[in-house]
Design an enzyme around this catalytic site. Structure first.
Site, PDB file in Angstrom:
ATOM      1  N   ASN A   1     -10.213  -3.284  -7.043  1.00  0.00           N
ATOM      2  CA  ASN A   1      -9.386  -2.321  -7.765  1.00  0.00           C
ATOM      3  C   ASN A   1      -9.930  -1.970  -9.152  1.00  0.00           C
ATOM      4  OD1 ASN A   1      -6.176  -3.480  -6.441  1.00  0.00           O
ATOM      5  ND2 ASN A   1      -7.567  -1.894  -5.698  1.00  0.00           N
TER       6      ASN A   1
ATOM      7  N   ASP B   1       0.830  -1.197   0.000  1.00  0.00           N
ATOM      8  CA  ASP B   1       0.000   0.000   0.000  1.00  0.00           C
ATOM      9  C   ASP B   1       0.871   1.256   0.000  1.00  0.00           C
ATOM     10  OD1 ASP B   1      -2.344   1.401  -0.015  1.00  0.00           O
ATOM     11  OD2 ASP B   1      -2.815   1.087   2.099  1.00  0.00           O
TER      12      ASP B   1
END
Length: 265
Positions: free
Chosen positions: A87, A39
């Protein structure tokens, strides 16, 4: 060998130099399997006033470094959360860039992965990926299947809840066909239907950028993993950050729901 799998530039003969295990780490207490939630690529780019795609490119370099270090230090498996089922909701230009990036990196790195004896698998609903990427994935999986080095699992179009539903459905289909007694279904039977079948569960989960959640990642497999949260953004993840994560892991007492033998009851 591709430069991207080498973390050092010195070469002895025809062999790439290796990164030695830091003296601060106990080689007998390393995790067998490390999982990472990578991340912070976008934030890394924003901090530098760069396009988000530059963060993803640097994130690939961080993943290569981490794979090399895990391989050199004797960690048996690395599982990376590359692209989640959620995503797809990102801007179309970013998703297209990521798909193209996956293709280019895989095509470029496959020979190096073979030479390094890395066994690579892609975990997730791969049929939703672009056809060209699917073909590259199939080729890479086949060509490295017999390799004896680190197991490198790349979770692509992966969602933990979707994986659990898929496993339940596969077991139900076996029951309907008369191949399986419902009473015989146990944890091992269930685990055998997961994308990670045949792999040890992760001992350590590393999440970068300071976020404190598992984001639908390996919901079954992380049941007893140790969690290490770091504020380091993924593109900056390096040997020092991995060492810190492993030191944190080695400071834990893993009891798996039990108690230490000398603990009072």
């Amino acid at each position: 060998m591709s430069r991207s799998l080498a973390t050092a530039t010195a070469v002895q003969g025809n062999q790439p130099s290796r990164s030695l295990l830091p003296a601060s780490l106990d080689p007998a207490r390393l995790p067998a399997h490390v999982a990472v939630i990578m991340d912070g690529n976008g934030r890394w780019a924003n901090q530098r006033k760069l396009p988000r795609v530059m963060g993803h490119r640097e994130g690939v370099e961080a993943l290569k470094r981490t794979l090399r270090l895990c391989s050199d230090w004797g960690i048996g498996a690395l599982t990376a959360y590359a692209f989640s089922t959620e995503n797809w909701s990102r801007p179309g230009e970013e998703v297209s860039f990521l798909m193209t990036l996956f293709e280019r990196v895989l095509a470029r790195e496959l020979q190096a992965l073979e030479e390094e004896q890395v066994r690579i698998r892609f975990l997730g609903d791969l049929e939703q990926l672009p056809a060209g990427l699917q073909q590259l994935i199939a080729d890479a999986t086949s060509r490295t299947a017999a390799n004896t080095g680190i197991h490198f699992n790349v979770c692509t179009n992966y969602g933990g809840r979707r994986e659990l539903v898929r496993a339940a459905r596969l077991l139900a289909e076996q029951v309907v066909r008369g191949e399986l007694d419902p009473a015989a279904i146990d944890e091992q039977q269930f685990a055998d239907q997961l994308f990670t079948a045949g792999e040890l569960d992760p001992d350590l989960l590393i999440r970068t950028s300071g976020e404190q959640r598992i984001s639908n990642f390996l919901l079954w497999q992380l049941a007893y993993a140790e969690l290490h949260i770091t504020d380091v953004l993924w593109p900056d993840f390096n040997e020092a950050a991995l060492t810190a994560a492993l030191l944190d892991y080695q400071s834990r007492q893993r009891r798996f729901g039990g108690v230490e033998p000398h603990a009072s009851r």
